[in-house]
Design an enzyme around this catalytic site. Sequence first.
Site, short mmCIF file in Angstrom:
data_model
loop_
_atom_site.label_atom_id
_atom_site.label_comp_id
_atom_site.label_asym_id
_atom_site.label_seq_id
_atom_site.Cartn_x
_atom_site.Cartn_y
_atom_site.Cartn_z
N ALA A 180 0.85 -1.20 0.00
CA ALA A 180 0.00 0.00 0.00
C ALA A 180 0.88 1.25 0.00
O ALA A 180 0.75 2.11 -0.86
CB ALA A 180 -0.92 0.01 1.21
N SER A 181 1.79 1.33 0.97
CA SER A 181 2.76 2.44 0.98
C SER A 181 3.99 1.90 0.27
O SER A 181 4.70 1.06 0.80
CB SER A 181 3.09 2.87 2.41
OG SER A 181 3.67 1.82 3.13
N HIS A 222 -2.31 1.98 6.29
CA HIS A 222 -2.84 0.64 6.58
C HIS A 222 -4.17 0.69 7.33
O HIS A 222 -4.72 -0.35 7.68
CB HIS A 222 -1.83 -0.18 7.39
CG HIS A 222 -0.62 -0.54 6.61
ND1 HIS A 222 0.49 -1.13 7.18
CD2 HIS A 222 -0.33 -0.42 5.29
CE1 HIS A 222 1.40 -1.33 6.24
NE2 HIS A 222 0.92 -0.90 5.10
N GLN A 255 2.56 4.46 10.79
CA GLN A 255 1.85 3.36 10.13
C GLN A 255 1.75 2.09 10.96
O GLN A 255 0.77 1.37 10.88
CB GLN A 255 2.53 3.07 8.79
CG GLN A 255 1.76 2.13 7.90
CD GLN A 255 2.19 2.28 6.46
OE1 GLN A 255 1.75 3.17 5.77
NE2 GLN A 255 3.07 1.42 6.01
N GLU A 256 2.80 1.80 11.73
CA GLU A 256 2.80 0.54 12.48
C GLU A 256 3.43 0.74 13.86
O GLU A 256 4.52 1.29 13.98
CB GLU A 256 3.60 -0.54 11.74
CG GLU A 256 3.07 -0.86 10.36
CD GLU A 256 3.93 -1.87 9.62
OE1 GLU A 256 4.77 -2.53 10.26
OE2 GLU A 256 3.78 -1.98 8.39
N GLU A 281 -3.23 -5.23 8.20
CA GLU A 281 -2.27 -6.22 8.69
C GLU A 281 -2.71 -6.88 10.00
O GLU A 281 -1.92 -7.50 10.69
CB GLU A 281 -0.89 -5.57 8.82
CG GLU A 281 -0.40 -5.08 7.47
CD GLU A 281 1.01 -4.54 7.47
OE1 GLU A 281 1.60 -4.41 8.56
OE2 GLU A 281 1.52 -4.24 6.39
N ASP A 294 7.05 1.58 12.52
CA ASP A 294 7.28 1.90 11.11
C ASP A 294 6.59 3.23 10.86
O ASP A 294 5.36 3.30 10.84
CB ASP A 294 6.72 0.81 10.20
CG ASP A 294 6.80 1.18 8.72
OD1 ASP A 294 7.45 2.19 8.39
OD2 ASP A 294 6.20 0.46 7.89
N GLU A 321 11.53 2.15 11.59
CA GLU A 321 11.63 1.94 10.14
C GLU A 321 11.17 3.19 9.41
O GLU A 321 10.20 3.83 9.82
CB GLU A 321 10.72 0.75 9.79
CG GLU A 321 10.64 0.40 8.32
CD GLU A 321 9.63 -0.71 8.08
OE1 GLU A 321 9.03 -0.72 6.99
OE2 GLU A 321 9.43 -1.56 8.98
N ASP A 337 13.17 0.80 4.44
CA ASP A 337 12.20 0.07 3.62
C ASP A 337 12.03 0.79 2.29
O ASP A 337 12.71 0.48 1.31
CB ASP A 337 10.87 -0.05 4.37
CG ASP A 337 9.76 -0.67 3.52
OD1 ASP A 337 10.06 -1.29 2.48
OD2 ASP A 337 8.58 -0.54 3.88
N LYS A 361 11.69 -7.17 1.21
CA LYS A 361 10.40 -7.52 0.62
C LYS A 361 10.64 -8.06 -0.78
O LYS A 361 11.12 -7.33 -1.65
CB LYS A 361 9.50 -6.28 0.55
CG LYS A 361 9.04 -5.76 1.90
CD LYS A 361 8.28 -4.45 1.74
CE LYS A 361 7.65 -3.99 3.04
NZ LYS A 361 7.07 -2.63 2.93
N HIS A 408 6.44 -9.07 5.12
CA HIS A 408 5.26 -9.24 4.28
C HIS A 408 4.94 -7.92 3.59
O HIS A 408 5.67 -6.94 3.73
CB HIS A 408 4.08 -9.68 5.16
CG HIS A 408 3.70 -8.65 6.20
ND1 HIS A 408 2.52 -8.67 6.90
CD2 HIS A 408 4.34 -7.55 6.69
CE1 HIS A 408 2.45 -7.65 7.74
NE2 HIS A 408 3.56 -6.96 7.63
N SER A 464 1.24 -5.30 2.84
CA SER A 464 -0.10 -5.13 3.40
C SER A 464 -1.15 -5.91 2.62
O SER A 464 -2.17 -6.32 3.16
CB SER A 464 -0.47 -3.65 3.47
OG SER A 464 -0.25 -3.03 2.24
N LYS A 479 8.69 -9.47 9.96
CA LYS A 479 7.51 -8.62 10.11
C LYS A 479 6.39 -9.27 9.33
O LYS A 479 6.46 -9.34 8.10
CB LYS A 479 7.79 -7.25 9.48
CG LYS A 479 8.07 -6.14 10.43
CD LYS A 479 8.25 -4.84 9.67
CE LYS A 479 6.93 -4.25 9.23
NZ LYS A 479 7.09 -2.91 8.63
#
Length: 432
Positions: A41-42, A159, A167-168, A209, A246, A290, A317, A342, A370, A372, A393
């Site tokens: 997604a991002s 997400h 985001q996370e 997620e 993240d 991240e 990332d 990734k 992974h 999203s 992750k």
Amino acid sequence: MSKIVKIIGREIIDSRGNPTVEAEVHLEGGFVGMAAAPSGASTGSREALELRDGDKSRFLGKGVTKAVAAVNGPIAQALIGKDAKDQAGIDKIMIDLDGTENKSKFGANAILAVSLANAKAAAAAKGMPLYEHIAELNGTPGKYSMPVPMMNIINGGEHADNNVDIQEFMIQPVGAKTVKEAIRMGSEVFHHLAKVLKAKGMNTAVGDEGGYAPNLGSNAEALAVIAEAVKAAGYELGKDITLAMDCAASEFYKDGKYVLAGEGNKAFTSEEFTHFLEELTKQYPIVSIEDGLDESDWDGFAYQTKVLGDKIQLVGDDLFVTNTKILKEGIEKGIANSILIKFNQIGSLTETLAAIKMAKDAGYTAVISHRSGETEDATIADLAVGTAAGQIKTGSMSRSDRVAKYNQLIRIEEALGEKAPYNGRKEIKGQA
């Protein structure tokens, strides 16, 4: 017995209800490998291209029939008769045939699905689990470790549909003795977090997620409710469980400033945002951050690495997009100290293994991740163990697309026993 006799591509559905590419590679002797490409997604601007059809009358333009046609046509024609055990050779044929810098002719989603399916077929032909085959491809046969999970239990940013910028927000069960115990600890905190949120009258719907996506007063409040849940679960924050974030900062980078809606639309410079993060690390045991700045803000990243790089893990990332050319430049300039891995950012297993090796050789850590948009494909679990990467992750403790990877880790740990230690905190940069 490992000669490719047939390749099949098809359009399937991912965890967001969008199409993705699945491939089957069939070998002599009846061995078959099947794999599916994930979707982000991002996304980083320098990622390999995910080929979509653009036909608005079908899947709102997100169909992948062109990528599937590439699998069933030119890719299959080029690979039939080749030896699946030669992973580097198989990947090179596809990359050369595509002929573009970012795999835009066939799509990284087409090439990756075939690349991973080929590895699975070759493992089957060799009569070994995928993680064992990956360890051999990696040049580290028999060297395994179980990864420390980074469990994304509060989702924000791209997400989730909420007002949280970062985001996370993740937990890492570093005090566990095994990955199975780590997963249990994560599950218990996840369920206690639901109770904490409900008690505050907050939403417990989940994001892409599998983490909760409540509206919170600030980004720091996300850390506060997680700390409360960790305590309620009977664990000690900082000892049994550490925190990670993240930021996906590219998503809120506007006109050279970092604009945080959750902080009253306050705009930060690179230095100011670095110190905002530094303050959070003083308040909470955050050991990994991240994408703490925009992917193009390399001067800012150099500053952030100088300020935080000897204390915590700084993961690139969108910054590095699993690309060895970009990672090499980052290593030379002393940018960050870890890379997120990734598959689909680069588009083949061989190039993914090269990025992990380059990172480790430079003293960077590698975190297997992974996307999203996921499927039931659990290849990243085998990749994490087979490369002894040390960290993974793969989302929260809900949604089958996330849990599939955790369950595969449990199976692998059961099979390997003491051959695959769970090293906990030692795997995280700056925490050994």
